[in-house]
Scaffold this motif. Structure first.
Motif, PDB file in Angstrom:
ATOM      1  N   ILE A 167     -22.838 -43.053 -27.821  1.00  0.00           N
ATOM      2  CA  ILE A 167     -21.931 -43.002 -26.776  1.00  0.00           C
ATOM      3  C   ILE A 167     -22.215 -41.640 -26.141  1.00  0.00           C
ATOM      4  O   ILE A 167     -22.142 -40.488 -26.940  1.00  0.00           O
ATOM      5  N   VAL A 168     -22.177 -41.760 -24.862  1.00  0.00           N
ATOM      6  CA  VAL A 168     -22.456 -40.368 -23.978  1.00  0.00           C
ATOM      7  C   VAL A 168     -21.277 -40.247 -22.935  1.00  0.00           C
ATOM      8  O   VAL A 168     -21.225 -41.205 -22.268  1.00  0.00           O
ATOM      9  N   PRO A 169     -20.782 -39.234 -22.743  1.00  0.00           N
ATOM     10  CA  PRO A 169     -19.923 -38.916 -21.622  1.00  0.00           C
ATOM     11  C   PRO A 169     -20.365 -39.261 -20.445  1.00  0.00           C
ATOM     12  O   PRO A 169     -21.661 -38.986 -20.059  1.00  0.00           O
ATOM     13  N   ASP A 170     -19.564 -39.953 -19.533  1.00  0.00           N
ATOM     14  CA  ASP A 170     -20.099 -40.319 -18.062  1.00  0.00           C
ATOM     15  C   ASP A 170     -18.864 -40.390 -17.223  1.00  0.00           C
ATOM     16  O   ASP A 170     -17.981 -41.161 -17.294  1.00  0.00           O
ATOM     17  N   GLY A 171     -18.726 -39.483 -16.184  1.00  0.00           N
ATOM     18  CA  GLY A 171     -17.983 -39.248 -15.273  1.00  0.00           C
ATOM     19  C   GLY A 171     -18.080 -40.318 -13.972  1.00  0.00           C
ATOM     20  O   GLY A 171     -16.931 -40.359 -13.063  1.00  0.00           O
ATOM     21  N   ARG A 172     -18.997 -41.244 -13.879  1.00  0.00           N
ATOM     22  CA  ARG A 172     -19.218 -41.962 -12.848  1.00  0.00           C
ATOM     23  C   ARG A 172     -18.486 -43.110 -12.512  1.00  0.00           C
ATOM     24  O   ARG A 172     -17.713 -43.795 -13.761  1.00  0.00           O
ATOM     25  N   THR A 173     -18.110 -43.803 -11.519  1.00  0.00           N
ATOM     26  CA  THR A 173     -17.331 -44.936 -11.455  1.00  0.00           C
ATOM     27  C   THR A 173     -18.094 -45.998 -12.321  1.00  0.00           C
ATOM     28  O   THR A 173     -19.255 -46.192 -12.145  1.00  0.00           O
ATOM     29  N   GLY A 174     -17.246 -46.955 -12.877  1.00  0.00           N
ATOM     30  CA  GLY A 174     -17.840 -48.028 -13.914  1.00  0.00           C
ATOM     31  C   GLY A 174     -18.176 -47.668 -15.066  1.00  0.00           C
ATOM     32  O   GLY A 174     -18.440 -48.455 -15.896  1.00  0.00           O
ATOM     33  N   ALA A 175     -17.898 -46.337 -15.469  1.00  0.00           N
ATOM     34  CA  ALA A 175     -18.151 -46.008 -16.941  1.00  0.00           C
ATOM     35  C   ALA A 175     -17.107 -46.796 -17.753  1.00  0.00           C
ATOM     36  O   ALA A 175     -15.960 -47.134 -17.431  1.00  0.00           O
ATOM     37  N   ILE A 176     -17.360 -46.768 -19.045  1.00  0.00           N
ATOM     38  CA  ILE A 176     -16.494 -47.515 -20.278  1.00  0.00           C
ATOM     39  C   ILE A 176     -15.418 -46.398 -20.633  1.00  0.00           C
ATOM     40  O   ILE A 176     -15.588 -45.556 -21.249  1.00  0.00           O
ATOM     41  N   PRO A 177     -14.099 -46.846 -20.445  1.00  0.00           N
ATOM     42  CA  PRO A 177     -12.900 -45.873 -20.800  1.00  0.00           C
ATOM     43  C   PRO A 177     -13.095 -45.829 -22.274  1.00  0.00           C
ATOM     44  O   PRO A 177     -13.283 -46.611 -23.001  1.00  0.00           O
ATOM     45  N   GLY A 178     -12.759 -44.650 -22.663  1.00  0.00           N
ATOM     46  CA  GLY A 178     -12.641 -44.083 -24.167  1.00  0.00           C
ATOM     47  C   GLY A 178     -11.744 -44.908 -24.841  1.00  0.00           C
ATOM     48  O   GLY A 178     -11.790 -45.234 -26.233  1.00  0.00           O
ATOM     49  N   ARG A 179     -10.531 -45.396 -24.059  1.00  0.00           N
ATOM     50  CA  ARG A 179      -9.648 -46.260 -24.996  1.00  0.00           C
ATOM     51  C   ARG A 179     -10.529 -47.814 -25.025  1.00  0.00           C
ATOM     52  O   ARG A 179      -9.842 -48.237 -26.541  1.00  0.00           O
ATOM     53  N   VAL A 180     -11.230 -48.274 -24.516  1.00  0.00           N
ATOM     54  CA  VAL A 180     -11.775 -49.504 -24.968  1.00  0.00           C
ATOM     55  C   VAL A 180     -12.748 -49.218 -26.223  1.00  0.00           C
ATOM     56  O   VAL A 180     -12.789 -50.094 -27.119  1.00  0.00           O
ATOM     57  N   LEU A 181     -13.452 -48.016 -26.279  1.00  0.00           N
ATOM     58  CA  LEU A 181     -14.405 -47.749 -27.587  1.00  0.00           C
ATOM     59  C   LEU A 181     -13.458 -47.710 -28.655  1.00  0.00           C
ATOM     60  O   LEU A 181     -13.661 -48.104 -29.653  1.00  0.00           O
ATOM     61  N   LEU A 182     -12.430 -47.030 -28.501  1.00  0.00           N
ATOM     62  CA  LEU A 182     -11.401 -46.695 -29.709  1.00  0.00           C
ATOM     63  C   LEU A 182     -10.801 -48.034 -30.162  1.00  0.00           C
ATOM     64  O   LEU A 182     -10.665 -48.163 -31.424  1.00  0.00           O
ATOM     65  N   ALA A 183     -10.505 -48.808 -29.298  1.00  0.00           N
ATOM     66  CA  ALA A 183      -9.840 -50.026 -29.653  1.00  0.00           C
ATOM     67  C   ALA A 183     -10.992 -51.093 -30.377  1.00  0.00           C
ATOM     68  O   ALA A 183     -10.636 -51.722 -31.492  1.00  0.00           O
ATOM     69  N   ILE A 184     -12.234 -50.981 -30.099  1.00  0.00           N
ATOM     70  CA  ILE A 184     -13.129 -51.614 -30.843  1.00  0.00           C
ATOM     71  C   ILE A 184     -13.413 -51.088 -32.205  1.00  0.00           C
ATOM     72  O   ILE A 184     -13.475 -51.939 -32.975  1.00  0.00           O
ATOM     73  N   ALA A 185     -13.335 -49.916 -32.192  1.00  0.00           N
ATOM     74  CA  ALA A 185     -13.456 -49.219 -33.554  1.00  0.00           C
ATOM     75  C   ALA A 185     -12.380 -49.217 -34.290  1.00  0.00           C
ATOM     76  O   ALA A 185     -12.693 -49.662 -35.864  1.00  0.00           O
ATOM     77  N   ALA A 186     -11.364 -49.659 -33.916  1.00  0.00           N
ATOM     78  CA  ALA A 186     -10.049 -49.800 -34.951  1.00  0.00           C
ATOM     79  C   ALA A 186      -9.656 -51.203 -34.803  1.00  0.00           C
ATOM     80  O   ALA A 186      -8.725 -51.587 -35.429  1.00  0.00           O
TER      81      ALA A 186
END
Length: 236
Positions: A167-186
């Motif tokens: 997982i790498v920070p990405d400020g561009r349009t279309g990047a995956i929101p962190g809330r999505v990643l955290l929901a997958i994790a939990a």
């Protein structure tokens, strides 16, 4: 040996060729002669979605199924939950190689079936959970709560995700929101349809190196009528 039936197809004149997920051999293929013979007093096709105690015979080639006795209650899945279960079967058959044990996958699949029985558990949570676990079993697991440089994932930030770079920070349009990643994790449900589609597309992209990019047949089974509000806009 215990197993779950993943797929059955005709074999020779009256038999079946059965694909199993087993606790000791991973994906295992067996023959069942005479299973399709009309009026046969022999053993019929084993049921799906239930753990069975298997007895087989024969060495070399495909063993012959001698008995398959249930060790738990039968499951009767319907609608989207049935389609999701078939999707899990496709994932397993496309990701594994025959007769190659995958420690822990058997129990993860069993737990997924139990979750699909629970009306309060969203179908999309079950699918994303199993996809995440399958990646881990295949040696491609990701730390969903941290970036590649070990910083905690920010639910309000954007990221890109890859099997090699993590997982790498990405400020561009279309990047995956962190809330999505955290929901997958939990194993948490996502509120918006857009976030659920993002999670679905991400997991399918990560699985491509293991399962290929052919369309999944189980998607054709996805009912058009919504079964529950959380998953209504989505497919596997």
């Amino acid at each position: 040996m215990r197993g779950f039936l993943l797929h059955a197809r005709p074999f020779q004149e009256h038999g079946l060729l059965l694909d199993w997920l087993t606790d000791t051999h991973g994906w295992l293929r067996m023959r069942q002669p005479g299973a399709r013979r009309v009026g046969s007093r022999g053993q019929k096709r084993p049921p799906a979605f239930v753990c069975l105690e298997l007895q087989s015979a024969g060495r070399g080639g495909w063993p012959v199924l001698k008995s398959a006795e249930p060790v738990e209650h039968f499951r009767f899945l319907h609608g989207r939950r049935l389609a999701a279960a078939f999707y899990l079967h496709e994932l397993i058959l496309r990701a594994l190689r025959p007769d190659e044990p995958v420690s822990g996958l058997f129990l993860d699949y069993w737990k997924s079936l139990a979750m699909l029985e629970e009306p309060g558990v969203p179908v999309s949570v079950v699918m994303r959970r199993f996809e995440r676990q399958l990646l881990e079993h295949l040696g491609s697991g990701i730390d969903w709560g941290h970036t590649a440089d070990r910083a905690p994932v920010d639910p309000d930030a954007g990221y890109r995700v890859g099997l090699q770079g993590g997982i790498v920070p990405d400020g561009r349009t279309g990047a995956i929101p962190g809330r999505v990643l955290l929901a997958i994790a939990a194993d948490r449900p996502l509120v918006s349809a857009a976030d659920r589609r993002t999670a679905r597309d991400l997991m399918q992209a990560l699985l491509v190196p293991h399962v290929g990019d052919r369309p999944f047949v189980s998607r054709r089974l996805w009912p058009s009528a919504p079964a529950e509000a959380e998953t209504a806009p989505d497919s596997p």
